[in-house]
Design a protein around this motif. Structure first.
Motif, PDB file in Angstrom:
ATOM      1  N   GLU A   7      36.859  26.992  -0.849  1.00  0.00           N
ATOM      2  CA  GLU A   7      37.105  26.359  -2.148  1.00  0.00           C
ATOM      3  C   GLU A   7      38.589  26.010  -2.296  1.00  0.00           C
ATOM      4  O   GLU A   7      38.941  25.064  -3.009  1.00  0.00           O
ATOM      5  CB  GLU A   7      36.679  27.295  -3.280  1.00  0.00           C
ATOM      6  CG  GLU A   7      35.187  27.507  -3.391  1.00  0.00           C
ATOM      7  CD  GLU A   7      34.472  26.258  -3.857  1.00  0.00           C
ATOM      8  OE1 GLU A   7      34.710  25.820  -4.996  1.00  0.00           O
ATOM      9  OE2 GLU A   7      33.695  25.705  -3.056  1.00  0.00           O
ATOM     10  N   TYR A   8      39.422  26.805  -1.636  1.00  0.00           N
ATOM     11  CA  TYR A   8      40.857  26.539  -1.627  1.00  0.00           C
ATOM     12  C   TYR A   8      41.319  26.506  -0.169  1.00  0.00           C
ATOM     13  O   TYR A   8      40.971  27.378   0.619  1.00  0.00           O
ATOM     14  CB  TYR A   8      41.624  27.633  -2.368  1.00  0.00           C
ATOM     15  CG  TYR A   8      41.256  27.747  -3.823  1.00  0.00           C
ATOM     16  CD1 TYR A   8      41.809  26.906  -4.778  1.00  0.00           C
ATOM     17  CD2 TYR A   8      40.334  28.715  -4.240  1.00  0.00           C
ATOM     18  CE1 TYR A   8      41.464  27.010  -6.115  1.00  0.00           C
ATOM     19  CE2 TYR A   8      39.984  28.823  -5.578  1.00  0.00           C
ATOM     20  CZ  TYR A   8      40.548  27.965  -6.514  1.00  0.00           C
ATOM     21  OH  TYR A   8      40.199  28.065  -7.832  1.00  0.00           O
ATOM     22  N   LEU A   9      42.088  25.498   0.159  1.00  0.00           N
ATOM     23  CA  LEU A   9      42.651  25.384   1.495  1.00  0.00           C
ATOM     24  C   LEU A   9      44.163  25.247   1.383  1.00  0.00           C
ATOM     25  O   LEU A   9      44.690  24.796   0.357  1.00  0.00           O
ATOM     26  CB  LEU A   9      42.077  24.168   2.230  1.00  0.00           C
ATOM     27  CG  LEU A   9      40.573  24.182   2.496  1.00  0.00           C
ATOM     28  CD1 LEU A   9      40.151  22.862   3.139  1.00  0.00           C
ATOM     29  CD2 LEU A   9      40.189  25.349   3.390  1.00  0.00           C
ATOM     30  N   GLY A  10      44.858  25.616   2.453  1.00  0.00           N
ATOM     31  CA  GLY A  10      46.298  25.481   2.410  1.00  0.00           C
ATOM     32  C   GLY A  10      46.949  25.800   3.736  1.00  0.00           C
ATOM     33  O   GLY A  10      46.289  26.213   4.697  1.00  0.00           O
ATOM     34  N   TYR A  11      48.250  25.588   3.777  1.00  0.00           N
ATOM     35  CA  TYR A  11      49.026  25.906   4.977  1.00  0.00           C
ATOM     36  C   TYR A  11      50.491  26.078   4.574  1.00  0.00           C
ATOM     37  O   TYR A  11      50.937  25.554   3.544  1.00  0.00           O
ATOM     38  CB  TYR A  11      48.880  24.813   6.042  1.00  0.00           C
ATOM     39  CG  TYR A  11      49.312  23.426   5.607  1.00  0.00           C
ATOM     40  CD1 TYR A  11      50.616  22.985   5.804  1.00  0.00           C
ATOM     41  CD2 TYR A  11      48.407  22.556   4.998  1.00  0.00           C
ATOM     42  CE1 TYR A  11      51.010  21.720   5.413  1.00  0.00           C
ATOM     43  CE2 TYR A  11      48.788  21.288   4.598  1.00  0.00           C
ATOM     44  CZ  TYR A  11      50.095  20.868   4.812  1.00  0.00           C
ATOM     45  OH  TYR A  11      50.489  19.605   4.420  1.00  0.00           O
ATOM     46  N   PRO A  12      51.270  26.833   5.350  1.00  0.00           N
ATOM     47  CA  PRO A  12      52.707  26.981   5.084  1.00  0.00           C
ATOM     48  C   PRO A  12      53.495  25.906   5.821  1.00  0.00           C
ATOM     49  O   PRO A  12      53.036  25.365   6.831  1.00  0.00           O
ATOM     50  CB  PRO A  12      53.007  28.368   5.653  1.00  0.00           C
ATOM     51  CG  PRO A  12      52.065  28.479   6.816  1.00  0.00           C
ATOM     52  CD  PRO A  12      50.821  27.713   6.448  1.00  0.00           C
ATOM     53  N   ASP A  13      54.692  25.606   5.340  1.00  0.00           N
ATOM     54  CA  ASP A  13      55.518  24.643   6.069  1.00  0.00           C
ATOM     55  C   ASP A  13      56.146  25.272   7.311  1.00  0.00           C
ATOM     56  O   ASP A  13      56.518  24.569   8.243  1.00  0.00           O
ATOM     57  CB  ASP A  13      56.593  24.044   5.157  1.00  0.00           C
ATOM     58  CG  ASP A  13      57.672  25.045   4.756  1.00  0.00           C
ATOM     59  OD1 ASP A  13      57.363  26.245   4.662  1.00  0.00           O
ATOM     60  OD2 ASP A  13      58.819  24.615   4.524  1.00  0.00           O
ATOM     61  N   ARG A  14      56.254  26.596   7.319  1.00  0.00           N
ATOM     62  CA  ARG A  14      56.730  27.315   8.504  1.00  0.00           C
ATOM     63  C   ARG A  14      55.797  28.500   8.722  1.00  0.00           C
ATOM     64  O   ARG A  14      55.449  29.202   7.789  1.00  0.00           O
ATOM     65  CB  ARG A  14      58.181  27.755   8.343  1.00  0.00           C
ATOM     66  CG  ARG A  14      58.472  28.509   7.068  1.00  0.00           C
ATOM     67  CD  ARG A  14      59.948  28.590   6.700  1.00  0.00           C
ATOM     68  NE  ARG A  14      60.781  29.192   7.730  1.00  0.00           N
ATOM     69  CZ  ARG A  14      62.031  29.610   7.510  1.00  0.00           C
ATOM     70  NH1 ARG A  14      62.571  29.494   6.299  1.00  0.00           N
ATOM     71  NH2 ARG A  14      62.736  30.132   8.486  1.00  0.00           N
TER      72      ARG A  14
END
Length: 748
Positions: A7-14
């Motif tokens: 339902e929620y997706l994401g990623y870090p920039d580092r």
């Protein structure tokens, strides 16, 4: 309970951040709000039969509810050339074309070169239609050549706009190859209306503009080479052989642009050889370092013959960076311990939804003020990326046979099947059948988080859990730091530990560990199939891991002839074994076999009674079965296993402490372990199919211990951490942390 994990997706920039520094997170959801918590994971395995899901909730500045956007993923690579109007057709004529090598003709039109925009129907371009016919787009007009380009055949496609005659000529030349003679096709069309040739947008190679918002569509699948534009009315053959190479004091007449993809192969830059300097930039990391139309087969390293590698392989499903807006930033407190961290993302509404929970993993490493432990665990981000979003269960027809069980699909697999734009792993293939050479953390990685697939990272947290249970102080870094800093990343530590599956290693990583060991560092190698593939992080796209499979090793796809070298660094890919640095040279053991049936155990060998190894087996018996137990796998010898081999570099003074016993017909050697297909290759008859436990000393008081099995670490927690695998590992770690130097034997 079946959890809704997407339902929620994401990623870090580092992917890793030192304590005291900042990391940004990009989140996406169809829900407009998300509740955020930060967790430090001790054990990320949610299976109740194991040690348990263990974590600490951290107090952070991002705790609470945040607005969330629904952010799209737009895969597909191309080259983007800003031109300030220089590539708008002008003068008396305009000829443009390039070599193409389509690898997939299907579904929809495929842009080749031009500035045409789908939403405005302005600009001009060459493309292939759904059947492979060359098409010239001029504004709203579409002109089609009544002949088809063929998949995996080089041809030269071009068009000439003659403004004086108000005609357009569309051509396809198929040069001779093998027994096939050269053929040429051309047709001239009336073109009275040329008013909509300027879209006002960048010039694209391998795609069209969807609109004016830097969104692209109609991505080409295949190789493109030597695109050029000339302000002359040239025949297709004259344009094909047009001399675009710059010469001192002499400019090519009428040359507007000529992009030489053989220039800057290790970069994302596209160089124009013309005097106009219409240079461009690659979008979504297509593959360079690939053979072109002029490849002779005499050279397999693009650095030695860039002219033969002046092509780029574009894919409509290339993905490097989702380019989402940042949702928030986290300033990591200086006092936070190093380790595996994750955002826990849950619904923000008043109604509880206990089945809705998602995670975004990142790693906290030592900051400037962090008090260092004596032991460091080097987590295997390169391996996590190599397997990121693996879809083998979905698309590999042999998967059930390989795994010897009925296919089951977790919800993450279902999500990936419904949303292929998220990108897959380096074990998967593009839609055109070519293997995926790149994987990036600038996209959601479903396989690197709790409640996801348990391989790799989740297995590795069992080792962290054991260290916590035994009260052993440790720091965590990742192999990204090892790649960027080399041996300097390890220098503060007396001992290092690599976890269950340190499979993918770069040149800097391998040499960094060897330098550390030779300087007196101690190395506990806890896994199997370790230090196997030679890979690299792309210098121009540092969040991307690059893998070339070569033509040997355990692989799900194979590099095309001549395409084994990494485009980012130029070094050969494939196995470290084939670069003269087999894993045995580093830690004493190297990949031997895969176990697809029953896992098993170790028995002690005569070397285990050598006084040099006495500390390892204190508190255990001489004739015990070591590791005839283990969480999920059932044994400490399992999944993928490594063996000693003096010919491949195992130090001659290394002690063979223990070896596996009882492997079955499902234990099969890796392809490089045998040269001829014969009977008796499996674990019931083949002496090379085994896991070896090895110890040896290094210079300056250092030492190495290698377990030789991926599942070794999954046995540590058995019987409430009271078992012989836990005992010998504790013995090794305690001795390796003892400042008393090891003594290199004279026979070394």
């Amino acid at each position: 309970m079946i959890y809704k994990t997407n339902e929620y997706l994401g990623y870090p920039d580092r992917i890793s951040v030192p304590a005291g520094e900042t990391v940004k997170f990009q989140l996406s959801s169809k829900r407009d709000a998300v509740k955020v918590e930060v967790m430090r994971l001790r054990c990320g395995d949610v299976d109740v039969n194991g040690p348990g899901f263990k974590y600490d909730l951290m107090n952070s500045t991002i705790d609470g509810v945040h607005t969330c956007l629904d952010q799209e993923i737009r895969p597909g690579s191309c080259a983007v050339i800003p031109h300030g109007g220089a590539l708008v057709p002008s003068g008396t004529a305009w000829s443009f074309g390039c070599y193409i090598y389509p690898t997939r003709i299907a579904d929809n039109a495929r842009g080749i070169m031009g500035s045409w925009c789908e939403s405005t129907a302005e600009g001009y371009a060459l493309e292939l239609d759904v059947e492979g016919h060359p098409v010239l787009r001029t504004g709203s007009l579409s002109l089609t050549l009544d002949v088809k380009a063929r998949e995996r055949v080089w041809s030269f496609i071009s068009a000439t706009l003659d403004f004086a005659k108000k005609t357009a000529t569309l051509s396809l030349i198929v040069p001779a190859d093998g027994t096939r003679p050269a053929v040429a096709h051309a047709e001239t069309f009336d073109l009275s209306d040329m008013s909509a040739l300027d879209s006002g947008l960048d010039f694209l190679i391998a795609a069209h503009h969807l609109d004016g918002a830097k969104r692209y569509t109609a991505h080409f699948d295949g190789k493109i080479e030597a695109p050029r534009v000339v302000s002359l009315a040239l025949s297709a053959e004259a344009l094909r052989v047009y001399d675009c190479q710059p010469r001192t004091g002499s400019a090519a007449p009428g040359l507007v642009a000529s992009w030489d993809f053989g220039e800057g192969i290790t970069s994302l830059d596209v160089k124009d050889l013309s005097a106009n300097c219409l240079h461009g930039r690659l979008h979504q990391l297509p593959r360079r370092g690939v053979t072109g139309f002029f490849w002779s087969g005499a050279v397999h390293d693009f650095r030695l013959a860039p002219r033969e590698y002046a092509a780029i392989h574009f894919h409509n499903d290339d993905i490097y960076d989702c380019q989402w807006q940042a949702t928030f930033s986290l300033d990591v407190p200086e006092e936070w311990r190093t380790g595996v961290y994750a955002l826990r993302l849950t619904p923000a509404g008043d109604e509880p939804e206990p089945d809705c929970e998602s995670y975004v993993t990142f790693f906290v490493t030592p900051g400037e003020k962090t008090k260092r432990a004596d032991l460091v665990v080097v987590l295997s981000v390169a391996t996590y990326l190599a397997y990121a979003n693996s879809a083998l269960r979905l698309y590999q027809v042999h998967f059930e046979t390989l795994m010897e069980h009925v296919l089951w699909l977790p919800l993450d697999d279902v999500y990936m099947q419904e949303h292929p734009q998220i990108g897959q792993s380096t074990y998967d293939s593009h839609v055109d059948g070519s293997g995926r050479a790149y994987s990036s953390w600038l996209r959601p990685v479903l396989s690197m988080r709790p409640r996801g697939y348990w391989f790799n990272l989740i297995n590795d947290t069992h080792i962290l859990d054991w260290l916590e249970e035994k009260g052993i102080a440790y720091d965590v870094i990742t192999d990204v730091e090892l790649d960027r800093e080399g041996a300097r990343a390890l220098k503060p530590y007396r001992a290092m530990m690599t976890p269950t599956h340190a499979e993918y290693y770069s040149f800097n990583m391998m040499n960094g560990i060897m330098e550390y060991q030779n300087a007196g560092g101690r190395h506990v190698s806890m896994g199997g199939n370790a230090f196997y593939w030679r890979c690299g992080f792309h210098p121009a796209a540092p969040a991307a891991l690059e893998v070339r499979r070569g033509m040997a090793g355990t692989r799900t796809w194979e590099s095309e002839p001549g395409e084994v070298h990494l485009a980012g660094t130029g070094e050969p890919g494939a196995l470290w074994r084939h670069s003269g640095f087999a894993p045995q040279k580093l830690v004493g053991t190297g990949f031997s076999a895969m176990i697809n049936d029953t896992c098993t155990y170790y028995v002690r060998m005569p070397d285990s009674e050598d006084p040099r190894a006495a500390f390892i087996f204190e508190g255990t018996g001489r004739y015990e079965k070591f590791g005839d137990f283990g969480f999920r796998y059932g044994g400490a010898v399992g999944s993928e296993i490594d063996r000693l081999d003096y010919e491949l570099g195992t130090p001659r003074h290394a002690l063979l402490l223990a070896t596996s016993e009882g492997l079955g017909a499902g234990a099969l050697p890796t392809p490089e372990e045998f040269r001829t297909m014969v009977d008796g290759l499996d674990g019931t008859q083949n002496a090379l199919v085994r896991a070896d436990m090895v110890f040896f000393e290094t210079a300056n008081g250092g030492a190495v211990f290698a377990s030789g099995s991926i599942t070794f670490g999954m046995s540590l927690g058995y019987n409430n951490y009271d078992n012989n695998i836990s005992a010998i590992t504790l013995n090794v770690v305690k001795r390796f942390l003892d400042p008393e130097p090891f003594v290199l034997p004279s026979l070394a």
